[in-house]
Design an enzyme around this catalytic site. Structure first.
Site, PDB file in Angstrom:
ATOM      1  N   SER A  16       0.943  -1.094  -0.174  1.00  0.00           N
ATOM      2  CA  SER A  16      -0.235   0.265  -0.431  1.00  0.00           C
ATOM      3  C   SER A  16       0.693   1.324  -0.633  1.00  0.00           C
ATOM      4  CB  SER A  16      -0.988   0.181   1.533  1.00  0.00           C
ATOM      5  OG  SER A  16       0.055   0.131   2.105  1.00  0.00           O
ATOM      6  N   ILE A  57      -3.255   8.198  -6.309  1.00  0.00           N
ATOM      7  CA  ILE A  57      -2.648   9.793  -6.893  1.00  0.00           C
ATOM      8  C   ILE A  57      -3.526   9.446  -8.914  1.00  0.00           C
ATOM      9  CG2 ILE A  57      -1.240  10.581  -8.424  1.00  0.00           C
ATOM     10  CD1 ILE A  57      -1.930  12.361  -5.002  1.00  0.00           C
ATOM     11  N   GLU A 108      -8.719  -7.974   5.442  1.00  0.00           N
ATOM     12  CA  GLU A 108     -10.204  -6.859   6.229  1.00  0.00           C
ATOM     13  C   GLU A 108     -10.442  -6.712   4.321  1.00  0.00           C
ATOM     14  OE1 GLU A 108      -7.977  -4.850   8.804  1.00  0.00           O
ATOM     15  OE2 GLU A 108      -6.542  -3.528   7.024  1.00  0.00           O
ATOM     16  N   THR A 123       9.554  -8.106 -11.417  1.00  0.00           N
ATOM     17  CA  THR A 123       7.520  -8.148 -12.062  1.00  0.00           C
ATOM     18  C   THR A 123       7.345  -9.313 -11.303  1.00  0.00           C
ATOM     19  OG1 THR A 123       8.079  -9.978 -13.384  1.00  0.00           O
ATOM     20  CG2 THR A 123       8.216  -7.683 -14.207  1.00  0.00           C
ATOM     21  N   GLN A 177       3.458 -10.491 -10.796  1.00  0.00           N
ATOM     22  CA  GLN A 177       2.673 -11.342 -10.750  1.00  0.00           C
ATOM     23  C   GLN A 177       1.780 -11.892  -9.674  1.00  0.00           C
ATOM     24  OE1 GLN A 177       5.358 -14.568 -13.183  1.00  0.00           O
ATOM     25  NE2 GLN A 177       6.854 -13.063 -13.942  1.00  0.00           N
ATOM     26  N   LYS A 201       6.704  -8.415 -20.659  1.00  0.00           N
ATOM     27  CA  LYS A 201       6.325  -9.406 -20.007  1.00  0.00           C
ATOM     28  C   LYS A 201       4.934  -9.176 -19.043  1.00  0.00           C
ATOM     29  CE  LYS A 201       9.681 -11.705 -16.129  1.00  0.00           C
ATOM     30  NZ  LYS A 201      10.689 -11.440 -15.883  1.00  0.00           N
ATOM     31  N   CYS A 224      -7.078  27.096  12.221  1.00  0.00           N
ATOM     32  CA  CYS A 224      -7.915  26.454  13.786  1.00  0.00           C
ATOM     33  C   CYS A 224      -6.593  26.454  14.900  1.00  0.00           C
ATOM     34  CB  CYS A 224      -7.735  25.484  13.174  1.00  0.00           C
ATOM     35  SG  CYS A 224      -9.182  24.123  14.031  1.00  0.00           S
ATOM     36  N   LEU A 225      -5.647  25.659  15.182  1.00  0.00           N
ATOM     37  CA  LEU A 225      -5.480  25.291  15.849  1.00  0.00           C
ATOM     38  C   LEU A 225      -4.687  26.525  16.445  1.00  0.00           C
ATOM     39  CD1 LEU A 225      -4.532  24.682  19.126  1.00  0.00           C
ATOM     40  CD2 LEU A 225      -2.335  22.993  17.712  1.00  0.00           C
ATOM     41  N   HIS A 239     -10.656  26.021   8.214  1.00  0.00           N
ATOM     42  CA  HIS A 239      -9.570  24.882   7.105  1.00  0.00           C
ATOM     43  C   HIS A 239      -9.688  25.294   6.085  1.00  0.00           C
ATOM     44  CE1 HIS A 239      -7.967  22.229  10.273  1.00  0.00           C
ATOM     45  NE2 HIS A 239      -9.234  22.521  10.635  1.00  0.00           N
ATOM     46  N   GLU A 264      -7.635  25.091   3.486  1.00  0.00           N
ATOM     47  CA  GLU A 264      -6.647  24.350   2.566  1.00  0.00           C
ATOM     48  C   GLU A 264      -7.695  22.786   1.885  1.00  0.00           C
ATOM     49  OE1 GLU A 264      -6.718  23.961   6.287  1.00  0.00           O
ATOM     50  OE2 GLU A 264      -6.349  22.550   7.225  1.00  0.00           O
TER      51      GLU A 264
HETATM   52  N1  GLN Z   1      -7.413  21.342  19.339  1.00  0.00           N
HETATM   53  C1  GLN Z   1      -7.994  22.435  18.516  1.00  0.00           C
HETATM   54  C2  GLN Z   1     -10.085  22.459  19.054  1.00  0.00           C
HETATM   55  O1  GLN Z   1     -10.846  21.134  18.574  1.00  0.00           O
HETATM   56  C3  GLN Z   1      -7.873  23.311  17.450  1.00  0.00           C
HETATM   57  C4  GLN Z   1      -8.785  22.057  16.276  1.00  0.00           C
HETATM   58  C5  GLN Z   1      -7.737  21.716  15.427  1.00  0.00           C
HETATM   59  O2  GLN Z   1      -6.434  22.449  14.547  1.00  0.00           O
HETATM   60  N2  GLN Z   1      -8.617  21.426  14.061  1.00  0.00           N
HETATM   61  O3  GLN Z   1     -10.788  23.622  18.612  1.00  0.00           O
END
Ligand code: GLN
Length: 532
Positions: free
Chosen positions: A12, A18, A149, A188, A192, A223, A379-380, A505, A507
């Site tokens: 894995s 990707i 699994e 290979t 196989q 092959k 966030c944090l 977030h 991202e």
């Molecule tokens: N631990 C923090 C909270 O629960 C920040 C969470 C995070 O960064 N996603 O609020």
């Protein structure tokens, strides 16, 4: 209904996600709608409770599902949002079968892997396909064909072909050719065996994708065709690429898209890969380096912050810059290794949970504030910004978060009202997309250029409004809030050129060909540092 199953052989973690994402990008680019599902064999109900240190980041969808990091690849490669039907685990399937059994739904029958579990798997594949309105679903089975699994998942894939017709189901097997340095050969044999194992489950792959660290010689590809009883054109070479964003272009170059479209009975239309080409060109031509320190605690596994890293790097390419991310262990800063913070053009404190490394993050945050280094808190990282400011500007020495010191009386960050009394850990945070209203006179507004935005969340704690007035008048601004004004969503510091934190977030919504404005702005601010 059309379905593509992607399985893995040998090992894995060889980039099956990707490959699946790239195939999705090619189909999507040809005008066909694609839906993705990842089926994982493990028993956690979802990846939300798993340590990012072990399993990589937990990716959050618009509708608040905590999913496998591959869902992030899929979203980024097809540029569309997926949902809670995109990530399944054995834990989730078992939980549902047992719930139905307790409800008496099986009418006294003996409940078994086949047909009850396999029927549920197929039901969820159909549901994903139908509710998404896709032309084709790509279903990736996590792990390898050897995993115990995974047996019932592979069996479900086999049954699917009988149910919806041979012509409508495609099996793609992604395997590895290990390189033996002593004899300078790609081998290979493991592949196989992997293919033979897959065949023993009644599945003959339609395409075999061969991953390797090096370019694969033609005789090896031939092959592989032989031992799989496949035509040579159904063998796809997938050697390592300089970047993952070159994979769709390389597959296109090999003619994989045409073959896959015709195998699915789709018209072979042209595919616009302009966005990918520009991105890859940007990657190859980026010269000037921007150094960003990522101060976190899951640094031994880069995948722990996967979306964030990708988000930083691709926004860099859009600005023709090479973003170099330095992973800095917050605990090392805590132990006094301040040299780690030197020569950085920007500092990012990413999301996280638990008290380990927090003091180091606060030191890094203070360093960014005092030295006017661009800072981005996710966030944090935004909560850290509040704690640091309260301690060092308001003089509240014991300022902290309820998450780390519950009994403390000066908690700048405290548990959200809706989270009080929540005991179960799985799927109970404030999750998914929520609206945020941005103040007109803020850095956040300059960046987003709009006042109403939506971003994805994953947290239990929030800024404590009891400190709001004091913090605001000292220069710590809450520039984005929930529409009722109660919940701090974006914080920033007025005296600093670029110091901003988001409770959400961003991202998770950034796309390689459409980087997020917040990140573009952060890289731009870091570029200023390079110049100075
Ligand atoms: N631990 C923090 C909270 O629960 C920040 C969470 C995070 O960064 N996603 O609020």
């Amino acid at each position: 209904m059309r379905v593509i199953f992607v399985t893995g052989g040998v090992l894995s973690g060889i980039g099956k996600g990707i490959i699946a994402s790239s195939l999705g990008a090619l189909l999507q680019g040809s005008g066909y709608r694609v839906f993705f599902q990842k089926l994982d064999g493990y028993l956690n109900v979802d990846p939300g409770t798993m340590s990012p240190f072990q399993h990589g980041e937990v990716f959050v969808t618009e509708d608040g599902a905590e999913t496998d990091l591959d869902i992030g690849h899929y979203e980024r490669f097809i540029g569309e949002n997926l949902n809670h039907l995109s990530s399944f685990t054995s834990g989730r399937f078992f939980e549902e079968v047992i719930r139905r059994e307790r409800a008496g739904d099986y009418l006294g029958k003996t409940v078994q892997f086949i047909p009850h579990l396999t029927n549920l798997v197929k039901e969820k594949i159909r549901e994903g396909y139908e509710t998404s309105g896709a032309d084709v679903s790509i279903i990736e089975i996590g792990g390898t064909v050897w995993d115990m699994e995974n047996e019932y998942l592979i069996e479900s894939a086999r049954q699917m072909r009988r149910e919806i017709g041979r012509e409508n189901v495609v099996y793609i097997h992604v395997s590895l050719l290990p390189y033996i340095g002593a004899s300078k050969e790609l081998k290979t044999k493991p592949t196989q065996h992997a293919v033979r194992t897959l065949m023993s489950y009644g599945i003959n792959p339609d395409f075999l994708v061969l991953r390797a660290d090096l370019p694969i010689p033609e005789d090896i590809l031939k092959k592989a065709a032989d031992f799989c009883s496949l035509d040579r054109e159904h063998i796809i070479a997938a050697p390592n690429m300089p970047t993952i964003y070159e994979v769709p272009l390389d597959l296109e170059h090999q003619g994989v898209r045409e073959r896959l479209l015709s195998r699915l009975g789709f018209e072979v239309c042209p595919c616009d890969l302009g966005g990918w080409r520009t991105l890859v060109e940007g990657i190859h031509t980026a010269r000037e380096i921007v150094k960003i320190g990522m101060v976190g605690k899951y640094n031994d596994l880069e995948d722990a912050y996967y979306s964030l890293n990708e988000w930083l790097r691709t926004a860099g390419y859009a600005r023709k810059k090479r973003v170099e991310i330095r992973f800095i262990d917050a605990e090392e800063i805590e132990q006094g290794n301040l040299a780690l913070l030197e020569n950085l053009d920007g500092i990012c404190v990413p999301g996280g949970f638990g008290s380990r490394g927090i003091e180091g993050m606060i030191i890094a945050c203070r360093h960014a504030r005092e030295n006017r280094i661009p800072y981005l808190g996710i966030c944090l990282g935004s909560q850290i910004m509040g704690i640091e400011y309260a301690r060092n500007i308001l003089g509240i020495a014991s300022a902290n978060s309820e998450e780390f010191v519950p009994e403390n009386t000066e908690n700048i960050i405290h548990i959200m009202e809706t989270q009080k009394g929540v005991r179960d850990k799985g799927g109970t945070m404030r999750l998914g997309t929520y609206p945020c209203v941005i103040r007109g006179d803020s850095l956040a507004f300059e960046i987003y250029k709009e006042t109403d935005i939506h971003e994805r969340h994953r947290h239990r704690f929030e800024f404590n409004n009891a400190y709001r007035e004091r913090m605001e008048s000292a220069g710590f601004h809450i520039s984005g809030t929930s529409p009722d004004g109660e919940l701090a969503e974006i914080v920033e510091i007025s005296e600093h050129p670029f110091m901003i934190g988001t409770q959400f977030h961003p991202e998770f919504k950034s796309r390689p060909t459409r980087p997020h404005p917040l990140f573009l702005a952060f890289v731009e601010a870091c570029e200023q540092m390079v110049r100075e």
